[in-house]
Design a protein around this motif. Structure first.
Motif, PDB file in Angstrom:
ATOM      1  N   LYS A 145       0.731   4.277  -2.750  1.00  0.00           N
ATOM      2  CA  LYS A 145       0.547   5.670  -2.347  1.00  0.00           C
ATOM      3  C   LYS A 145       1.717   6.540  -2.803  1.00  0.00           C
ATOM      4  O   LYS A 145       1.527   7.691  -3.234  1.00  0.00           O
ATOM      5  CB  LYS A 145       0.397   5.749  -0.830  1.00  0.00           C
ATOM      6  N   LEU A 180       0.820  -1.205   0.000  1.00  0.00           N
ATOM      7  CA  LEU A 180       0.000   0.000   0.000  1.00  0.00           C
ATOM      8  C   LEU A 180       0.856   1.258   0.000  1.00  0.00           C
ATOM      9  O   LEU A 180       0.537   2.241  -0.669  1.00  0.00           O
ATOM     10  CB  LEU A 180      -0.923  -0.029   1.224  1.00  0.00           C
ATOM     11  N   VAL A 181       1.956   1.238   0.736  1.00  0.00           N
ATOM     12  CA  VAL A 181       2.863   2.382   0.759  1.00  0.00           C
ATOM     13  C   VAL A 181       3.426   2.647  -0.637  1.00  0.00           C
ATOM     14  O   VAL A 181       3.536   3.794  -1.087  1.00  0.00           O
ATOM     15  CB  VAL A 181       4.000   2.148   1.772  1.00  0.00           C
ATOM     16  N   ASP A 186      -1.553   9.980   4.033  1.00  0.00           N
ATOM     17  CA  ASP A 186      -1.943   8.566   4.155  1.00  0.00           C
ATOM     18  C   ASP A 186      -0.729   7.678   4.382  1.00  0.00           C
ATOM     19  O   ASP A 186      -0.777   6.731   5.182  1.00  0.00           O
ATOM     20  CB  ASP A 186      -2.681   8.119   2.892  1.00  0.00           C
ATOM     21  N   ILE A 187       0.348   7.975   3.656  1.00  0.00           N
ATOM     22  CA  ILE A 187       1.577   7.191   3.834  1.00  0.00           C
ATOM     23  C   ILE A 187       2.087   7.316   5.265  1.00  0.00           C
ATOM     24  O   ILE A 187       2.515   6.328   5.891  1.00  0.00           O
ATOM     25  CB  ILE A 187       2.658   7.643   2.834  1.00  0.00           C
ATOM     26  N   ALA A 203       1.378   7.369  -6.361  1.00  0.00           N
ATOM     27  CA  ALA A 203       0.359   8.407  -6.542  1.00  0.00           C
ATOM     28  C   ALA A 203       0.919   9.792  -6.210  1.00  0.00           C
ATOM     29  O   ALA A 203       0.631  10.773  -6.914  1.00  0.00           O
ATOM     30  CB  ALA A 203      -0.855   8.091  -5.672  1.00  0.00           C
ATOM     31  N   VAL A 204       1.715   9.874  -5.150  1.00  0.00           N
ATOM     32  CA  VAL A 204       2.334  11.162  -4.803  1.00  0.00           C
ATOM     33  C   VAL A 204       3.239  11.637  -5.930  1.00  0.00           C
ATOM     34  O   VAL A 204       3.236  12.825  -6.297  1.00  0.00           O
ATOM     35  CB  VAL A 204       3.126  11.014  -3.495  1.00  0.00           C
ATOM     36  N   ARG A 211      -2.345  14.906   0.503  1.00  0.00           N
ATOM     37  CA  ARG A 211      -3.238  13.944   1.164  1.00  0.00           C
ATOM     38  C   ARG A 211      -2.682  12.515   1.062  1.00  0.00           C
ATOM     39  O   ARG A 211      -2.748  11.733   2.016  1.00  0.00           O
ATOM     40  CB  ARG A 211      -4.631  14.024   0.542  1.00  0.00           C
ATOM     41  N   GLN A 212      -2.171  12.201  -0.120  1.00  0.00           N
ATOM     42  CA  GLN A 212      -1.575  10.873  -0.277  1.00  0.00           C
ATOM     43  C   GLN A 212      -0.356  10.703   0.637  1.00  0.00           C
ATOM     44  O   GLN A 212      -0.150   9.634   1.239  1.00  0.00           O
ATOM     45  CB  GLN A 212      -1.157  10.658  -1.744  1.00  0.00           C
ATOM     46  N   ILE A 261      -0.169   5.202   7.512  1.00  0.00           N
ATOM     47  CA  ILE A 261       0.104   3.775   7.296  1.00  0.00           C
ATOM     48  C   ILE A 261       1.423   3.377   7.947  1.00  0.00           C
ATOM     49  O   ILE A 261       1.531   2.325   8.586  1.00  0.00           O
ATOM     50  CB  ILE A 261       0.136   3.471   5.781  1.00  0.00           C
TER      51      ILE A 261
END
Length: 335
Positions: free
Chosen positions: A178, A174-175, A199-200, A181-182, A195-196, A203
């Motif tokens: 993310k 998942l990291v 989230d990292i 995406a960043v 925001r991403q 997590i």
């Protein structure tokens, strides 16, 4: 700890009995023979626990002992069990019973030849054979215990590696997603990228807490500590906790195993069950102790992860079932 050579050196004190005969009736042949006996016995024991060949001193020990016993008899026959003890230390594998039987038979013949009666022959035979058997069996038991300890360490390492894989495999994947995406959003939409990145961070913090929890579990705690921690964790997760315990006298292994069961069961309830209540019951059933962890949430709580599999591998009887609208994990552990 496995006994070392010093545990067998002390038996050289048996030589005091023939030495006392020499003090009353001096004999340079007997004194020389006794000195060779002592040197050969100590050398055989030392080499058996080292890397040198121990057969040569063992053969010298047997020859000198039987020669002295035949020549002097009486208290000199007390040296025969030490030959058997040395055989129990030096000889390995299938040759052990043959070596001990041979030493015992020769000791009987020497006793008979030196003028000993039936009682003396029986006493020497019994003492010689039992001495060797006890030594050999004791060493084998310690070897088996060491092998079991190594196997237990290996199983625990495998269990820990599986738990870490369960904890970090999904999280790290998942990291990575993310982070990609960043990278894509960084030049186009700074707010979305932030925001991403947040989230990292969340997590990562959660993964760090889970790893710390796994490491704390790997160190191991007893049942009482795990129950206290479980009650607190359930309350913090908003799950009503009910603990009912019967007094039971547990071995250290059983205590550690039940503590592990409480930790694994309650962790699964908190993570997967979405339960509102959890009841932990401990009952003494004589030869075993029965632990039940019941929740009113999802049955999948007791089917995820490798921790419960590890309990079964450790000798616990593990069962998960539905009962009266609840889902119950049962762990039976020998006392």
């Amino acid at each position: 700890m496995r006994p070392g050579p010093s545990a067998f050196y002390v038996w050289i004190a048996v030589a005091w009995f023939p030495a006392y005969d020499l003090l009353r009736q001096p004999s340079w042949v007997g004194a020389l023979g006794l000195a060779v006996f002592a040197a050969a016995y100590l050398a055989a024991i030392r080499m058996a626990f080292g890397e040198g060949p121990a057969w040569a001193p063992l053969v010298v020990l047997a020859a000198v002992t039987f020669a002295l016993g035949m020549a002097y008899g009486g208290k000199w026959l007390y040296l025969c069990p030490l030959v058997s003890m040395a055989c129990g230390v030096v000889v390995r594998g299938r040759a052990v019973p043959y070596a001990l039987a041979g030493v015992t038979v020769v000791s009987m013949l020497v006793t008979l030849r030196s003028g000993g009666g039936e009682d003396a022959v029986a006493a020497v035979a019994w003492g010689t054979f039992v001495a060797g058997v006890v030594v050999h069996v004791t060493l084998k038991l310690f070897e088996a215990r060491e092998e079991l300890a190594r196997a237990a360490v290996l199983r625990e390492r495998e269990r820990f590696s599986r738990d870490l894989h369960d904890l970090l495999g999904h999280t790290l994947s998942l990291v990575v997603v993310k982070a990609e995406a960043v990278r894509r959003l960084a030049t186009r939409d700074a707010d979305a990228a932030a925001r991403q990145a947040g989230d990292i961070e969340q997590i990562g913090r959660r993964a760090l807490a889970e790893v710390r929890s796994a490491v704390a579990g790997y160190r191991g705690r007893g049942l009482a500590d795990e129950l206290a921690a479980a009650r607190l964790a359930l309350e913090e997760a908003g799950v009503r906790a009910e603990v009912m315990l019967e007094e039971a006298r547990l071995s250290p292994d059983a205590d550690a195993l039940l503590g592990w069961a409480v930790r694994e069961g309650v962790t699964n309830v908190i993570r997967h069950a979405r339960a509102t209540g959890c009841a932990i019951t401990l009952r003494d059933e004589g030869e075993r102790v029965l632990l039940e962890i019941a929740n009113d949430g999802a049955a999948q709580a007791f089917t995820r992860g490798n921790g419960l599999k590890g309990l079964a591998e450790r000798g616990a009887a593990v069962e998960a079932r539905a009962e009266d609208g609840r889902f119950v994990l049962t762990v039976a552990v020998p006392k």
